[in-house]
Design an enzyme around this catalytic site. Structure first.
Site, short mmCIF file in Angstrom:
data_model
loop_
_atom_site.label_atom_id
_atom_site.label_comp_id
_atom_site.label_asym_id
_atom_site.label_seq_id
_atom_site.Cartn_x
_atom_site.Cartn_y
_atom_site.Cartn_z
CE1 TYR A 154 -4.00 2.07 0.63
CE2 TYR A 154 -2.71 3.11 2.36
CZ TYR A 154 -3.82 3.10 1.55
OH TYR A 154 -4.76 4.11 1.67
CB ALA A 156 5.22 0.40 -2.71
CE LYS A 158 -3.64 4.86 -1.63
NZ LYS A 158 -4.69 5.40 -2.48
CB ILE A 187 -10.70 8.86 6.39
CG1 ILE A 187 -9.51 9.77 6.01
CG2 ILE A 187 -12.03 9.53 6.12
CD1 ILE A 187 -9.37 11.06 6.77
P1 NAP Z 1 -13.48 2.16 0.43
O1 NAP Z 1 -14.60 2.55 1.34
O2 NAP Z 1 -13.01 0.75 0.43
O3 NAP Z 1 -13.85 2.63 -1.06
C1 NAP Z 1 -13.04 2.33 -2.15
C2 NAP Z 1 -13.91 2.08 -3.36
O4 NAP Z 1 -13.06 1.73 -4.48
C3 NAP Z 1 -14.87 0.90 -3.15
O5 NAP Z 1 -16.16 1.22 -3.62
C4 NAP Z 1 -14.23 -0.20 -3.99
O6 NAP Z 1 -15.17 -1.17 -4.46
C5 NAP Z 1 -13.66 0.62 -5.14
N1 NAP Z 1 -12.71 -0.18 -5.92
C6 NAP Z 1 -11.91 -1.18 -5.48
N2 NAP Z 1 -11.25 -1.72 -6.51
C7 NAP Z 1 -11.63 -1.05 -7.62
C8 NAP Z 1 -11.31 -1.17 -9.01
N3 NAP Z 1 -10.46 -2.10 -9.45
N4 NAP Z 1 -11.90 -0.32 -9.88
C9 NAP Z 1 -12.78 0.61 -9.46
N5 NAP Z 1 -13.13 0.75 -8.17
C10 NAP Z 1 -12.57 -0.07 -7.26
O7 NAP Z 1 -12.18 3.04 0.76
P2 NAP Z 1 -12.03 4.56 1.26
O8 NAP Z 1 -11.60 4.52 2.66
O9 NAP Z 1 -13.19 5.39 0.84
O10 NAP Z 1 -10.74 4.94 0.40
C11 NAP Z 1 -10.80 5.73 -0.79
C12 NAP Z 1 -9.37 6.12 -1.17
O11 NAP Z 1 -8.78 6.86 -0.10
C13 NAP Z 1 -8.46 4.93 -1.42
O12 NAP Z 1 -7.58 5.23 -2.48
C14 NAP Z 1 -7.67 4.81 -0.13
O13 NAP Z 1 -6.43 4.20 -0.31
C15 NAP Z 1 -7.55 6.27 0.25
N6 NAP Z 1 -7.27 6.47 1.67
C16 NAP Z 1 -8.17 6.08 2.62
C17 NAP Z 1 -7.87 6.28 3.97
C18 NAP Z 1 -8.81 5.91 5.06
O14 NAP Z 1 -8.41 6.06 6.22
N7 NAP Z 1 -10.02 5.45 4.79
C19 NAP Z 1 -6.65 6.87 4.31
C20 NAP Z 1 -5.76 7.25 3.32
C21 NAP Z 1 -6.08 7.05 1.99
P3 NAP Z 1 -15.36 -2.53 -3.55
O15 NAP Z 1 -15.78 -2.09 -2.18
O16 NAP Z 1 -16.43 -3.26 -4.29
O17 NAP Z 1 -14.01 -3.21 -3.55
#
Ligand code: NAP
Length: 246
Positions: A154, A156, A158, A187
């Protein structure tokens, strides 16, 4: 309204941070294309955008499939004729300590998080270059800056997004396309809900603001970067992390 009549596309927008970004954009006057792999949730979020009085398009599209993306972008352009804003938000985690990490988990995380961002950026950039205008925001993570045990894949992916953001920002600046990143801390979404309680308390102790962030707080940072409020900002990263990394 900061995004009146803009056309925006958000990947991974069916839930979590991506959904909050999509709804925030709609509230600010944009029409929003909702792209994700989960068809029913994509449609649901698209309906929520429409309930805010804006147009939407539900696009079931995997960020790892470049052909699917090109077809998806064509559908967007058939309906809206332009694309002003792209947010590369789709991302996953597959955590394990390095020596136990399956090669397939390394590859999948790099493929979705980093190659997925490259795929959509490449496809959308061609269109934005024709328009001589556009904004791209990539969702990275503070883990890409400081690392985390169990998240080599993860981190790498990001960190890669940050290098991609800066290079593409330099390449596309002559076409008035700005490219920036937001690096969220912890988050409250489905991604972090599944973490063990012990890990959650450890993380909380490292956050000066002493609480988890909300998806809407990340959306506000993205809104700044895609609006004219940041018209002289490109190649930058905004940490949205309650002060974890400073
Ligand atoms: P999340 O609730 O898991 O939402 C991510 C969405 O991306 C899900 O709807 C997922 O679908 C979809 N997805 C997964 N694989 C995909 C693909 N191949 N093509 C298209 N869509 C796909 O995660 P989140 O917490 O909202 O995170 C959103 C972004 O913020 C991510 O890039 C994450 O790394 C980043 N981020 C999050 C946090 C945090 O604390 N939450 C912190 C830092 C960065 P499925 O659920 O069906 O797999």
């Amino acid at each position: 309204m900061l995004l009146k009549n803009k056309i925006a596309l958000v990947t991974g927008a069916a839930q979590g941070i991506g959904k909050a970004i999509a709804l925030c954009f709609a509230e600010e006057g944009a029409d929003v294309i909702i792209s994700d792999i989960n068809e029913s949730k994509v449609k649901e979020t698209a309906r929520e955008v429409e309930a805010l009085g804006r147009k939407s398009l539900a696009l079931t599209c995997d960020v790892t499939d470049f052909e699917e993306i090109e077809k998806g972008l064509k559908l967007c352009l058939d309906k809206f004729e332009r694309l002003d804003i792209l947010v590369n938000n789709a991302g996953i985690t597959r955590d394990a300590l390095l020596v136990r990490m399956k090669n397939s988990d390394w590859e999948q995380v790099l493929n979705i998080n980093l190659t997925g961002t490259f795929n959509w950026t490449k496809s959308a950039a061609k269109r934005m270059m024709k328009q001589k205008d556009g904004c791209i925001v990539n969702i990275a993570s503070v883990i890409g800056l400081v690392g985390n045990p169990g998240q080599a894949n993860y981190a790498a992916s990001k960190a890669g997004i940050l290098g991609l953001t800066r290079s593409v920002a330099r390449e596309l600046a002559p076409w008035h396309i700005r490219v920036n990143a937001v690096a969220p801390g912890f988050i409250a979404t489905q991604m972090t809900e599944k973490l063990p309680e012990e890990a959650k308390s450890k993380m909380l102790a490292a956050i000066p603001l002493n609480r988890w962030g909300k998806p809407e707080e990340v959306a506000n940072a993205v809104l700044f970067l895609v609006s004219d409020l940041s018209s002289y900002v490109t190649g930058q990263v905004i940490n949205t992390d309650g002060g974890m990394v400073m």
